[in-house]
Design an enzyme around this catalytic site. Structure first.
Site: not given
Lengths: 181, 624
Positions: B25, B86
């Protein structure tokens, strides 16, 4: 490798016709995807990956076509050799055209309503019930399966296109309302 | 047995050997790695026992720090310490400006659209920064599992567009990982929950992470997870909660907008701490160190906090409504709502989401870990450790894909929420007599105008034979693979002129850039490109050998005659012999030769699988 010469009904082992057993369709789709989906070949050779992707794409196409009544009707007509693209059937039903104009007016006036969400729901219900009626008609026309009935079914397809387009527009309007919240 | 004849003496080709696969993740705030051990999915801790790895990378002159070590420097060395990278993945500098972030980095715009951040360790792209996080997690997993990883599943927000997905895959490539699949985060969470409960029905997954929001509606039926629709906002998350609280503190404490990077970092840190404190406490105490060394003290109560963040939570409900509508459902038809992502710890988020769906949300799996756990389960299956498992994930593309047509309009080719993999084609034609080239502009988004959609790529189909306007038949095919990545081809039907593009140049790295970065990182590791290529080919050869050996063991005798087996056996032996050599070109050729020699066999195997699936159905028919 899926047999690409099979039509979508044969692919799922279903009888060719407008009425489709949706549970059986969903079950068979799942079984076939279990056998061919790229996830089953994630660690396989490049060639197996390609084949599995092609097969999986075909299954998704087939499901999408058979699941949606309008696409299914068009596909059936195609199988029966009717080329819809060149001969998009014209609608001669005056009553239907009148009602389309009314529905469009209703759509145009929604934003001015006191409760636009309520107006959206009521318009959507009207469209849906019209669609249901036409789906019953087209099912009978395919059942009858005479050249006369098939000709009528093309007009029904055109009517359905009208209504589905309208329902998309209603949904877009609803989205606009949401965004304004 | 065919298998034994084929393998070299002493060479182990056990078909069901357990392989090492992990789920990663790669989060905005924290990242995790998980694996399945003795049937149980679990996240893997580092040596100090931390499961979470803060997604923070600090670039020093000679070294790179990742995680807790880097986070310590976030307020003292903000320019070289990169957090929330991100949010920058697959974005151009213009996009980043539109996001309205007050990003404390110095950006360097170069020839390509990929922005680079200027640091003490050189100019780095978001892709490289993400690769550093992935490398640390992979190393942690290898140390913990005691071997090299055979494959990884990396999760991405469901609402990530093509550029963001491609950037994530590039980062994995840079980190030297074999990506089995990019998996959507909400789907991963559903896997973790679904297998736990085995509950068939309709579920909503509400995933509010550090920087992204996703909503997915899915149906679980006998091990098949079918995503019906998905929606979200790839630039909305807990970071925004912090920012809004930080803004409030600035107002209260009289801090000016032009405060320095370090001050802003401290504010964000303190705002985040206050937000977290308010999960359990009714009031959070604030003690803010100002730029002049003095401190400002104050408090933030939950009611004020709720008021501050309510517009953000409300902003997540519009995509929920749309996802329901796309799935043809109403909120009351949803049986369960699963909350995922650290930001769903905020009590007011739970309350508002519960009210919206009319059911108390499920939170029994740690919202920070659930995505990694689901990814690990998927990785275990994809790598082939559970050949009998019935689980299958059917996902959708989150945003419509189309091309530009006359008048700056977008013609949709694949609508949003179409089950992937999918391919759709549309025919276009020339609009001028004698036109020999056509520009194709690929877009992603829901709006009608090109200007309002995201431009993914532009390319040109050339050498169209001159014809009168409208006579050319140009078929543009969009194909979205199981990772959600788009491939576009354009073909003029009468002449057969064809162009194929991998849709990545606009915001991704070009292949030569990736190669360049690999070279640079290799230089440190005292390894050269050839060594890497050789290793890649050896790994690929091993994979092909194993796959074929286990296939032949399973059905080689039934599906192939002795005569047909001979040439396959020959090219197989050839590859086995070569696979240990140091000639990567020769290994590559041997792999290709082997794949070619068993083309028909692979097709037969797939057919047999299909027949088996259909035969199962027919038996059932007799029973109904």
């Amino acid at each position: 490798m899926l047999d690409f010469s099979k039509n979508y009904f044969e692919l799922f082992g279903l009888p060719v016709g407008f009425e489709v057993d949706s549970n059986r369709l969903a079950d068979r789709y799942r079984e076939l995807q279990r056998a061919i989906h790229p996830d089953r070949y994630a660690n396989a050779t490049g060639q197996e990956k390609r084949l599995s992707m092609q097969g999986s794409i075909r299954l998704n196409d087939a499901l999408n076509t058979l699941k949606k009544p309008l696409l299914r009707a068009q596909y059936l007509l195609e199988l029966k050799g009717v080329n819809l693209e060149t001969k998009g059937a014209s609608i001669t039903d005056g009553g239907f055209l009148m009602e389309q104009m009314e529905l469009r007016e209703e759509l145009a006036g929604i934003k001015q309503q006191a409760d636009p969400y309520d107006a959206v729901a009521s318009l959507m219900n009207r469209i849906k019930s019209n669609i249901q009626g036409l789906l019953r008609e087209i099912s009978e026309q395919f059942e009858t399966d005479t050249p006369q009935a098939l000709k009528q079914s093309q007009e029904t397809v055109s009517k359905l296109q009208f209504l589905y387009k309208l329902s998309t527009q209603v949904e877009e309007l609803e989205e606009e309302l949401d965004e304004a919240l | 047995m065919a298998l034994l004849q084929l393998s070299e003496p002493g060479q182990s080709l056990a078909p069901h050997q357990h392989k090492l696969a992990v789920g990663i993740d790669l989060g905005t705030t924290n990242s995790l790695v998980a694996t399945v051990r003795s049937g149980q999915a679990e996240t893997l801790p580092d040596e100090q026992g931390h499961h979470l790895l803060p997604s923070v990378v600090r670039y020093l002159d000679e070294q790179i720090e990742v995680g807790y070590e880097a986070i310590l420097a976030a307020t003292t060395d903000p320019l070289n310490t990169i957090a929330s990278v991100k949010r920058l993945m697959g974005r151009s500098i213009e996009d980043i400006k539109i996001l309205g972030n007050r990003l404390p980095y110095e950006f360097q715009q170069q020839e390509t659209a990929v922005p680079r951040i200027h640091t003490a360790g050189g100019d780095v792209s978001p892709i490289e920064v993400s690769a550093e996080i992935l490398k640390v997690l992979a190393k942690r997993a290898e140390a913990s599992l005691g071997g090299e990883l055979n494959g990884v599943v990396i999760t991405v927000p469901a609402y990530f567009d093509d550029a963001q997905r491609q950037a994530t895959k590039d980062a994995a490539q840079l980190a030297g990982l074999n990506v089995l699949r990019l998996l959507n985060e909400p789907t991963a969470a559903a896997v973790a929950y679904g297998l736990d409960r085995g509950q068939d029905g309709l579920h909503a997954i509400y995933d509010l992470g550090g920087g992204t929001f996703d909503i997915s509606i899915l149906r679980l039926n006998q091990g098949v997870f079918e995503v019906l629709s998905t929606g979200g906002d790839s630039a909305l998350g807990g970071d925004d909660f912090d920012r809004i609280v930080a803004g409030w503190i600035m107002q209260q404490a009289g801090i000016k907008d032009d405060a320095g990077h370090a001050m802003l970092r401290r504010l964000m840190r303190d705002a985040c701490a206050a937000k977290e404190a308010l999960t359990d406490a009714a009031v959070a105490q604030l003690n803010i160190e100002l730029e002049d060394g003095n401190h400002w003290q104050g408090e933030l109560d939950r009611a004020t906090f709720n008021q501050l963040v309510e517009p953000l939570i409300r902003k997540t409900l519009a995509p929920c409504r749309r996802a329901l509508r796309d799935a043809g459902l109403t909120a009351d038809e949803i049986e369960d709502v699963v909350l995922v992502g650290g930001s769903t710890r905020v009590p007011y988020v739970r309350e508002m989401v519960g009210n919206f769906f009319g059911t108390p949300p499920l939170v029994d799996i740690d919202p920070d870990k659930v995505v990694a756990l689901g990814a690990a389960i998927q990785a275990d299956i994809l790598i082939g450790n559970k050949p009998e498992d019935e689980m299958l994930l059917l996902d959708v593309n989150p945003l419509s894909l189309g091309i530009e047509t006359m008048g700056g309009l977008v013609e949709k080719i694949i609508p949003r929420n179409t089950t992937i993999p999918v391919a759709r084609a549309q025919e276009f034609t020339t609009f001028k007599d004698g036109q020999t080239a056509m520009a194709i502009h690929v877009l992603q988004g829901e709006r009608e105008l090109v200007a309002d959609c995201r431009s993914l790529a532009r390319f040109e189909l050339r050498e169209i034979p001159p014809m009168v306007a409208g006579a050319a038949h140009i078929l543009v095919t969009f194909e979205v693979d199981a990772d959600g990545l788009l491939h576009v081809t354009a073909k003029e039907q009468s002449s057969g002129v064809e162009t194929r593009v991998e849709v990545k140049p606009s915001y991704g790295l070009t292949d030569s850039e990736i190669e360049g970065m690999l070279r640079a990182s290799m230089a440190h590791a005292q390894e050269d490109m050839d060594t890497r290529r050789l290793r890649e080919q050896q790994v690929e050869a091993k994979r092909v050998i194993e796959a074929l050996a286990s296939a032949l063991a399973a059905d080689g005798e039934q599906l192939l005659t002795k005569e047909e087996r001979e040439p396959i056996k020959k090219s197989f032996q050839h590859l086995v012999t070569l696979s240990e050599s140091d000639d990567h070109e020769a290994i590559k050729e041997a792999i290709e030769a082997l794949e070619k020699s068993c083309e028909f066999y692979v097709e037969r195997r797939m057919n047999a699988n299909i027949h088996k699936a259909m035969a199962g159905q027919k038996v059932e028919n007799f029973n109904d």
